[in-house]
Design a protein around this motif. Structure first.
Motif, short mmCIF file in Angstrom:
data_model
loop_
_atom_site.label_atom_id
_atom_site.label_comp_id
_atom_site.label_asym_id
_atom_site.label_seq_id
_atom_site.Cartn_x
_atom_site.Cartn_y
_atom_site.Cartn_z
N SER A 20 0.88 -1.19 0.14
CA SER A 20 -0.04 -0.04 -0.12
C SER A 20 0.74 1.41 0.11
O SER A 20 0.54 2.26 -0.75
N GLU A 30 2.35 1.72 -3.45
CA GLU A 30 1.22 2.28 -4.38
C GLU A 30 0.86 3.50 -4.36
O GLU A 30 0.85 4.27 -5.21
N GLY A 31 0.85 3.78 -2.88
CA GLY A 31 0.29 5.36 -2.59
C GLY A 31 1.51 6.16 -3.10
O GLY A 31 1.17 7.30 -3.75
N ASN A 70 -4.65 -0.90 3.45
CA ASN A 70 -4.59 -0.35 2.31
C ASN A 70 -4.75 1.28 2.28
O ASN A 70 -5.08 2.07 1.34
N ARG A 106 -2.66 3.78 -0.03
CA ARG A 106 -3.14 3.66 -1.50
C ARG A 106 -4.51 4.43 -1.63
O ARG A 106 -4.84 5.32 -2.63
#
Length: 468
Positions: free
Chosen positions: A282, A285-286, A335, A338
């Motif tokens: 996460s 991805e963020g 998550n 993200r």
């Protein structure tokens, strides 16, 4: 036999970690390295004379029978094996200190001597360093290619040359930064794939030094077809997320961003797609989504238009961003990075990109985003909040039943048993989770308000795929 035995013993000595340890030579490694160079010097001198062009006549006379020629080849081979072993141990684990830090460094001198010996036995530094990219001719002798040139040793050599600039006076400066980077990626991959802190540190340093010389925005997209340009970022992700040392994680993030900055616009686009598909973390991805937002913002500036971060090409990337890994059942706490970066990007797009212009295509795609992202997120928020409120209520009721505040509770949240803690700590953790859900919902509500206000306006014409 002597060199092999001595190196086996040398490998057992601890490596000095601090400057003071090297100065005091607390493990005797420095003295051993210095004595070892003294021991091999006569043999190196003999090998150098054999390589000397002025000695060709005498050499041809000596090797007429072929016996002396074999001895010379064996001498060069043994010295080469010696250099390769020392590059792997101890030099791969040694922290070489610059003259400004440690004016008299026995280990730096030892490393310089090893590079000098390589030249004495006829090994070209560029040929060794660019070994992954160059087709080498067959070398007679009893050593196979991978035994003759171990990958760990070549990676150590690359670090000495490109990071510490040893043997810089004998290394040509005609090679382009891109060529050096392509070759060093093999060495960087070797270093970053190891768990030892010293190897990771050297891999990060070599990657940074190789990237710094490259012009921003110049690396083409076809480099991503080379395996190492995809495996090295994956190794970087491991360093950034699981390495126990904070300074290495920070360094990894810095180098990761540096590598993104060096890519051309199309390469950035394809790299972001790849990382969103493979990172499975996460936080990473963020971070990628934040970079996507920055690229879109740059593309929307007057005069900076590009086909990759606006219009039809951008939409497939946005679809990857505006999705939940497990739909409404996605663990929002796990998550969080993200989800928040996705919401921040969506809020930015509906504010920055006017409905009448629709440069990014967000208004054409909005109904799909509502179905695949916003509505499932709303359902997930409601489910998560209800679950945590129920857990909070149960925990507070259990606390009242206990006779002492020091009682230890075991609570299951989201199918996982949380670490045992006091009731106060448990209540605080549950309140923190509920606060996080409120934060997510506040951004989601703001986006819903912004899209409702503009619902009455027609978006700009349909987007059509652009030719590259």
């Amino acid at each position: 036999m002597t060199l092999s035995s001595v190196l086996d013993q040398l490998a057992k000595l601890p490596v000095p970690v601090t400057k003071e340890q090297e100065e005091d030579d607390v493990f005797s490694l420095c003295r051993c390295c210095t004595d070892l160079i003294q021991f091999v010097r006569p043999f190196v001198q003999e090998a150098r004379l054999n390589q000397c062009s002025g000695n060709q006549l005498e050499k041809s006379h000596k090797t007429a029978s072929g016996q002396d020629e074999g001895a010379e080849d064996e001498l060069r081979t043994e010295l080469l094996k010696f250099c390769m072993k020392t590059l792997s141990q101890p030099l791969l684990d040694v922290q070489i200190r610059d003259p400004d830090t440690l004016p008299l460094s026995p280990l730096r001198t030892f490393a310089s001597e090893i590079l000098d010996i390589l030249g004495a036995v006829g090994e070209s530094l560029p040929s060794l360093l660019f070994h992954p990219l160059l087709k080498r001719k067959e070398v007679p002798g009893f050593l196979e290619e991978e035994v003759r040139y171990p990958k760990n040793s070549l990676a150590s050599l690359a670090h000495l040359v490109f990071v510490h600039h040893l043997a810089a006076d004998t290394f040509p400066s005609v090679f382009s930064p891109l060529f050096c980077l392509r070759s060093n990626m093999e060495h960087i991959s070797i270093l970053l794939s190891r768990p030892e802190d010293s190897r990771l540190q050297k891999g990060l340093e070599l990657y940074e030094k190789s990237m710094v010389r490259v012009e921003d925005g110049s690396l083409p997209a076809d480099l991503l077809e080379i395996k190492t340009f995809l495996t090295v970022p994956q190794d970087l992700v491991k360093v950034m997320t699981v390495c126990p040392k904070h300074d290495l994680r920070t360094k990894g993030l810095k180098v990761f961003q540096l590598s993104i900055d060096k890519f051309h616009t199309e390469a950035k686009y394809r790299f972001f797609q790849y990382m969103l598909r493979t990172s499975n973390h996460s936080g990473v991805e963020g971070y990628i989504i934040k970079n996507i937002k920055n690229q879109i913002d740059a593309a929307l500036q007057p005069g900076n238009s590009n086909i990759w971060f606006e219009g039809a090409h951008l939409l497939p990337l946005l679809r990857k961003v505006f999705s939940l890994p497990d739909g409404p059942e996605t663990d929002l706490l796990q998550n969080l990075d993200r989800v928040m970066e996705s919401l921040n990007l969506l809020r930015y797009l509906v504010i920055r990109d006017k409905v009448t212009e629709n440069q990014t295509g967000i208004w054409t795609e909005l109904y799909k985003i509502e179905d695949t992202f916003m509505k499932p997120l709303r359902v997930g928020l409601n489910m998560s909040r209800a679950h945590y409120e129920r857990e909070l209520q149960g925990t507070m009721e259990n606390k009242k039943k206990k006779t002492t505040d020091k009682s230890v509770l075991s609570v299951s949240v989201g199918g996982d048993v949380l670490p045992k803690m006091t009731s106060e700590s448990q209540i605080q953790a549950l309140h923190s989770a509920l606060h996080t859900f409120d934060m997510i919902e506040s951004v989601l509500v703001r986006i819903e308000e912004l899209t409702e206000v503009k619902d009455g306006l027609e978006p700009a014409g349909e987007l059509h795929p652009l030719k590259t």
